[in-house]
Write a protein that holds these residues in place. Structure first.
Motif, PDB file in Angstrom:
ATOM      1  N   ASP A 174       8.485   8.366  -3.534  1.00 43.59           N
ATOM      2  CA  ASP A 174       8.644   6.975  -3.956  1.00 43.59           C
ATOM      3  C   ASP A 174       7.927   6.033  -2.992  1.00 43.59           C
ATOM      4  N   ALA A 175       8.003   6.337  -1.687  1.00 39.85           N
ATOM      5  CA  ALA A 175       7.316   5.500  -0.694  1.00 39.85           C
ATOM      6  C   ALA A 175       5.805   5.582  -0.856  1.00 39.85           C
ATOM      7  N   ALA A 212      -0.527   7.583 -12.236  1.00 37.23           N
ATOM      8  CA  ALA A 212       0.252   7.103 -13.378  1.00 37.23           C
ATOM      9  C   ALA A 212       1.512   6.385 -12.906  1.00 37.23           C
ATOM     10  N   ASP A 213       2.137   6.893 -11.861  1.00 37.19           N
ATOM     11  CA  ASP A 213       3.340   6.250 -11.332  1.00 37.19           C
ATOM     12  C   ASP A 213       3.006   4.924 -10.640  1.00 37.19           C
ATOM     13  N   LEU A 260       2.789  -1.119 -11.114  1.00 35.28           N
ATOM     14  CA  LEU A 260       1.995  -2.349 -11.140  1.00 35.28           C
ATOM     15  C   LEU A 260       2.261  -3.191 -12.392  1.00 35.28           C
ATOM     16  N   LYS A 261       2.913  -2.612 -13.386  1.00 32.78           N
ATOM     17  CA  LYS A 261       3.283  -3.385 -14.574  1.00 32.78           C
ATOM     18  C   LYS A 261       4.448  -4.328 -14.301  1.00 32.78           C
ATOM     19  N   HIS A 262       5.120  -4.144 -13.167  1.00 35.56           N
ATOM     20  CA  HIS A 262       6.324  -4.890 -12.843  1.00 35.56           C
ATOM     21  C   HIS A 262       6.108  -5.700 -11.569  1.00 35.56           C
ATOM     22  N   PRO A 263       6.988  -6.634 -11.259  1.00 36.21           N
ATOM     23  CA  PRO A 263       6.897  -7.368  -9.995  1.00 36.21           C
ATOM     24  C   PRO A 263       7.071  -6.420  -8.808  1.00 36.21           C
ATOM     25  N   ALA A 264       6.575  -6.849  -7.639  1.00 32.80           N
ATOM     26  CA  ALA A 264       6.687  -6.013  -6.447  1.00 32.80           C
ATOM     27  C   ALA A 264       8.135  -5.680  -6.117  1.00 32.80           C
TER      28      ALA A 264
END
Length: 283
Positions: free
Chosen positions: A152-153, A195-196, A201-205
């Motif tokens: 995840d990091a 892909a992840d 990147l489709k969402h806010p940070a």
């Protein structure tokens, strides 16, 4: 292409993305800028360390070793998901790579993955000037697990850089996609990682999808024995071509000393022995 982020700017970008950052010593000014350019930057490269133990790994990537001085990356992503910042500026992480891959990364023009590289450390273009570099704590044997927090990091770090520069996930590549004599990172697919990153990147940070992530890494088969022999052969040829001292060339090609390649040869031999032993144990 983009100018490198400042140390303050990358910290802000990483923390906004939810990355847990550890600042190591004088990382903001620890670099190899005296050896050449850093920037404009075209992307980010993911590596594995071939090491275990966070403290020892941080020391290695910060200080390097006799034939390859540190820093060896900008940040080291540990098993627990913490990112240890060890340098900022030019670092010894990418070495030489394929100029065709560089063109594809700049244009973000490839499909699932860049064209397989045909050039490497001994005959490639200087990647240390063109990429951010992130070492990830892992033995690199295809068996050492990638904990969810670490993976995840990795996703968050790459998304933070892409978001800051306005890049897509195609500006993120693995070392094996840059250089013909590299196999890292092993244990997950770079296409899946991109892909992840793209999804993030489709969402806010500040996006925290809860139970949906951290996304577990997608396991990929261990590289074949043919791959290991190819890497071993390439590193042996490199020693013959460059002699025993590291040097630069007028063309900007990066060359390392023999000790650098010998370290990789030792790793390849160990991996070959392990894979042969595994094959012998099968019915």
């Amino acid at each position: 292409m983009a100018n490198p982020l400042t140390a303050a700017a990358v910290l802000a970008a990483l923390r906004a993305e939810g990355v847990r950052v550890v600042e190591v010593g004088n990382w903001r000014t620890h670099n190899r800028n005296q050896k050449g350019a850093w920037g404009p930057l075209n992307g980010s490269i993911v590596h594995h360390t071939v090491s275990s133990g966070t403290a020892a790994t941080v020391r290695i990537v910060r200080d390097g070793y006799s034939s390859l001085p540190g820093p060896l990356c900008h940040g080291m992503i540990a098993k627990d998901g913490q990112v240890h910042m060890v340098g900022w500026g030019r670092t010894n992480h990418a070495g030489g790579g394929d100029p065709k891959v560089l063109e594809q990364v700049i244009a973000e023009s490839y499909g699932a993955r860049p064209t397989p590289p045909t050039r490497g450390n001994s005959n490639g273009v200087d990647g240390n000037a063109r990429y951010y570099g992130w070492e990830c704590e892992n033995l690199g044997d295809g068996k050492d697990p990638w904990p969810a927090a670490q993976y995840d990091a990795i996703v968050r770090v790459q998304a933070a850089l892409c978001r800051a520069h306005g890049w897509s996930a195609k500006s993120v590549i693995g070392h094996l996609e840059w250089s013909s004599d590299k196999v890292d990172p092993r244990g997950f697919s770079m296409a899946d990682l991109r892909a992840d990153v793209a999804e993030r990147l489709k969402h806010p940070a500040s996006w925290n999808p809860g139970t949906a992530t951290p996304t577990p890494p997608k396991e990929t088969p261990m590289s074949t024995t043919d791959d290991r022999v190819k890497a071993l052969h390439t590193n042996l040829l490199s020693i013959g071509e460059i002699g025993t001292t590291a040097k630069g060339t007028p063309s900007g090609r990066v060359e390392h000393g023999a000790g650098y390649y010998l370290a990789h040869i030792l790793n390849e031999v160990r991996q070959l022995r392990a894979e042969v032993a595994e094959l012998k144990g099968k019915p």
